[in-house]
Design an enzyme around this catalytic site. Sequence first.
Site, PDB file in Angstrom:
ATOM      1  N   ASP A  38      -1.298  -3.939  22.644  1.00  0.00           N
ATOM      2  CA  ASP A  38      -0.732  -5.141  22.834  1.00  0.00           C
ATOM      3  C   ASP A  38      -0.398  -5.811  24.030  1.00  0.00           C
ATOM      4  O   ASP A  38       0.190  -6.957  24.274  1.00  0.00           O
ATOM      5  CB  ASP A  38       0.411  -4.919  22.016  1.00  0.00           C
ATOM      6  CG  ASP A  38       0.357  -4.860  20.399  1.00  0.00           C
ATOM      7  OD1 ASP A  38      -0.733  -5.117  20.077  1.00  0.00           O
ATOM      8  OD2 ASP A  38       1.358  -4.967  19.576  1.00  0.00           O
ATOM      9  N   TYR A  63       0.864  -1.253   0.108  1.00  0.00           N
ATOM     10  CA  TYR A  63      -0.114   0.164  -0.013  1.00  0.00           C
ATOM     11  C   TYR A  63       0.948   1.316   0.030  1.00  0.00           C
ATOM     12  O   TYR A  63       2.093   1.100   0.068  1.00  0.00           O
ATOM     13  CB  TYR A  63      -1.014   0.242   1.062  1.00  0.00           C
ATOM     14  CG  TYR A  63      -0.528  -0.077   2.568  1.00  0.00           C
ATOM     15  CD1 TYR A  63      -0.124   0.930   3.424  1.00  0.00           C
ATOM     16  CD2 TYR A  63      -0.543  -1.327   3.001  1.00  0.00           C
ATOM     17  CE1 TYR A  63       0.478   0.693   4.547  1.00  0.00           C
ATOM     18  CE2 TYR A  63       0.057  -1.368   4.373  1.00  0.00           C
ATOM     19  CZ  TYR A  63       0.667  -0.577   5.121  1.00  0.00           C
ATOM     20  OH  TYR A  63       0.784  -0.416   6.390  1.00  0.00           O
TER      21      TYR A  63
HETATM   22  P1  FAD Z   1       3.613  -0.680  21.484  1.00  0.00           P
HETATM   23  O1  FAD Z   1       3.567  -0.351  20.098  1.00  0.00           O
HETATM   24  O2  FAD Z   1       4.434  -1.686  21.333  1.00  0.00           O
HETATM   25  O3  FAD Z   1       4.053   0.429  22.395  1.00  0.00           O
HETATM   26  C1  FAD Z   1       4.539   0.109  23.706  1.00  0.00           C
HETATM   27  C2  FAD Z   1       5.629   1.242  24.051  1.00  0.00           C
HETATM   28  O4  FAD Z   1       5.701   0.967  25.628  1.00  0.00           O
HETATM   29  C3  FAD Z   1       6.909   1.192  23.356  1.00  0.00           C
HETATM   30  O5  FAD Z   1       7.152   2.634  23.328  1.00  0.00           O
HETATM   31  C4  FAD Z   1       7.665   0.798  24.569  1.00  0.00           C
HETATM   32  O6  FAD Z   1       9.102   1.395  24.306  1.00  0.00           O
HETATM   33  C5  FAD Z   1       7.126   1.168  25.586  1.00  0.00           C
HETATM   34  N1  FAD Z   1       7.663   0.452  26.886  1.00  0.00           N
HETATM   35  C6  FAD Z   1       7.697  -0.973  26.988  1.00  0.00           C
HETATM   36  N2  FAD Z   1       8.067  -1.355  28.229  1.00  0.00           N
HETATM   37  C7  FAD Z   1       8.168  -0.228  28.923  1.00  0.00           C
HETATM   38  C8  FAD Z   1       8.467  -0.024  30.064  1.00  0.00           C
HETATM   39  N3  FAD Z   1       8.670  -1.090  31.118  1.00  0.00           N
HETATM   40  N4  FAD Z   1       8.572   1.157  30.865  1.00  0.00           N
HETATM   41  C9  FAD Z   1       8.140   2.095  30.092  1.00  0.00           C
HETATM   42  N5  FAD Z   1       7.944   2.232  28.528  1.00  0.00           N
HETATM   43  C10 FAD Z   1       8.057   0.921  28.031  1.00  0.00           C
HETATM   44  N6  FAD Z   1      -2.135  -2.498  13.349  1.00  0.00           N
HETATM   45  C11 FAD Z   1      -3.135  -1.973  12.887  1.00  0.00           C
HETATM   46  O7  FAD Z   1      -3.982  -1.272  13.572  1.00  0.00           O
HETATM   47  N7  FAD Z   1      -3.010  -1.739  11.584  1.00  0.00           N
HETATM   48  C12 FAD Z   1      -1.950  -2.165  10.652  1.00  0.00           C
HETATM   49  O8  FAD Z   1      -1.975  -1.994   9.467  1.00  0.00           O
HETATM   50  C13 FAD Z   1      -0.903  -3.003  11.432  1.00  0.00           C
HETATM   51  N8  FAD Z   1       0.053  -3.612  10.921  1.00  0.00           N
HETATM   52  C14 FAD Z   1       1.011  -4.334  11.494  1.00  0.00           C
HETATM   53  C15 FAD Z   1       2.038  -5.063  10.782  1.00  0.00           C
HETATM   54  C16 FAD Z   1       2.972  -5.523  11.505  1.00  0.00           C
HETATM   55  C17 FAD Z   1       4.135  -6.217  10.541  1.00  0.00           C
HETATM   56  C18 FAD Z   1       3.035  -5.687  12.829  1.00  0.00           C
HETATM   57  C19 FAD Z   1       4.100  -6.407  13.707  1.00  0.00           C
HETATM   58  C20 FAD Z   1       1.940  -5.155  13.453  1.00  0.00           C
HETATM   59  C21 FAD Z   1       0.933  -4.391  12.802  1.00  0.00           C
HETATM   60  N9  FAD Z   1      -0.156  -3.705  13.786  1.00  0.00           N
HETATM   61  C22 FAD Z   1      -1.134  -3.115  12.794  1.00  0.00           C
HETATM   62  C23 FAD Z   1      -0.135  -4.109  15.050  1.00  0.00           C
HETATM   63  C24 FAD Z   1       0.242  -2.658  15.664  1.00  0.00           C
HETATM   64  O9  FAD Z   1       1.395  -2.260  15.118  1.00  0.00           O
HETATM   65  C25 FAD Z   1       0.316  -2.950  17.117  1.00  0.00           C
HETATM   66  O10 FAD Z   1      -1.190  -3.341  17.600  1.00  0.00           O
HETATM   67  C26 FAD Z   1       0.321  -1.365  17.987  1.00  0.00           C
HETATM   68  O11 FAD Z   1       1.523  -0.887  17.635  1.00  0.00           O
HETATM   69  C27 FAD Z   1       0.250  -1.515  19.571  1.00  0.00           C
HETATM   70  O12 FAD Z   1       0.421  -0.648  20.164  1.00  0.00           O
HETATM   71  P2  FAD Z   1       0.866  -0.447  21.656  1.00  0.00           P
HETATM   72  O13 FAD Z   1       0.946   1.098  21.934  1.00  0.00           O
HETATM   73  O14 FAD Z   1      -0.168  -1.366  22.354  1.00  0.00           O
HETATM   74  O15 FAD Z   1       2.264  -1.202  21.894  1.00  0.00           O
END
Ligand code: FAD
Length: 396
Positions: free
Chosen positions: A291, A213
């Site tokens: 996540d 895309y």
């Molecule tokens: P994360 O993005 O993992 O953020 C967690 C944050 O917490 C990070 O900044 C980390 O450094 C911080 N952290 C961790 N532990 C600590 C700690 N102990 N103390 C302080 N900070 C900490 N989703 C979609 O909706 N659309 C898509 O097209 C899509 N495509 C994807 C393609 C791929 C290849 C992959 C792997 C995933 C894709 N996803 C997609 C899923 C999406 O990327 C994730 O679900 C999303 O980024 C999760 O966000 P989050 O904020 O929960 O976690």
Amino acid sequence: MRAIIVGAGIGGLSAALCLRRIGWQVCVLEQTDQLGEIGAGIQISPNASRLLGTLGVLDRVGPAAFEPERIEMRLGRSGREVFSIPLREAAMARWGAPYLHLHRADLLAALMGVLREDSPDAVLTGKTVIGYTQEKQKIQADLADGSSVEADILIGADGIHSTIRDQMLGKQPPRFTGNVAWRATVPISSLGELAPPPTACVWVGPGRHAVTYRLRGGALINFVGVVEQQGWETESWTEQGRCEDVLADFSGWHPIITNLIRQADSHYRWALFDRAPLKQWTDGRAALIGDACHPMLPFLAQGAAMAIEDAWVLAESLKASTQPSQALQAYAAARLDRTRKVQAGSLANMRTFHHKHDLAYLPLWLIGKLMPGFIHSRQDWIYGLDLNQSANPQHG
Ligand code: FAD
């Protein structure tokens, strides 16, 4: 009222904006020193884009977003169309909000930009949280540097390896799904006639699939190539592999795919993990989002969308109650079923995308020709959810 948010990913920053919207103070603790430039795209479906719109994030993203004309499935080797149905106009007409392709760095910068405009000191970087301690009236985040931060609630938005989840439920590693994802971005200017179409396109084949895309108003192509593979289980946005290995994985595939792989400067790879649905997301004044509580395969492109929805529902629950721990429980109860279904749907799409024989796609080809609306209707339960209630989606 004040919230600590652990993690400044898409989930954590969305939670910060949703909580500011209901008048809470927020302190986001992020372990990395700098919120890095992640060289990859993300698809944001209408259920999430409508919330980002209300939060003021879409205005800030502006023309960096790309709205795909259609959603397509093609056979990976021949490039033959399985189905191709409208998406850009359909998203607005049917689900009331746009379907967007964004560079992750642009989305994170927009989330951060809106937050900083409102609360310049809300995000603290270089702060690793190692756990939490709570009493009846307050909770504190314990940091690796020996300091602590106190608040009324704590949100674990710290991703698939969540420290907060480990403390809440006990340490249990996520499960390797047997899939490895290759990722690359390539300027469209280097692709000539072999540029992928301006669509959300999934290319399917035995034991593997690719997604192409456009990003940044169409200037950049995003490539994700997923291969069923055992024996390599590293998760990292920065781990690089070799071009020849990606080419070997997609050997014999359509020139649009192989040319894209050849033209990419870097080929990142990421082992894909998930977890079985959790039954518990809260512990008193602590709750999980994104996540941290429901990691999933990216085969419905919903991981970040679910994190954004979580953030919204969590804030709405807090707004509706004077008891933070009850509000957090209400949030989890409202989200468990939907995220469980989306996790299951993501896993099920692995079978749909990885059939051994092209003939297995015949039923989908027929449906695409005879009843394209049926393919749209299969997305209604995901894209049509209007948590905002201000848009006016039309279903059916
Ligand atoms: P994360 O993005 O993992 O953020 C967690 C944050 O917490 C990070 O900044 C980390 O450094 C911080 N952290 C961790 N532990 C600590 C700690 N102990 N103390 C302080 N900070 C900490 N989703 C979609 O909706 N659309 C898509 O097209 C899509 N495509 C994807 C393609 C791929 C290849 C992959 C792997 C995933 C894709 N996803 C997609 C899923 C999406 O990327 C994730 O679900 C999303 O980024 C999760 O966000 P989050 O904020 O929960 O976690």
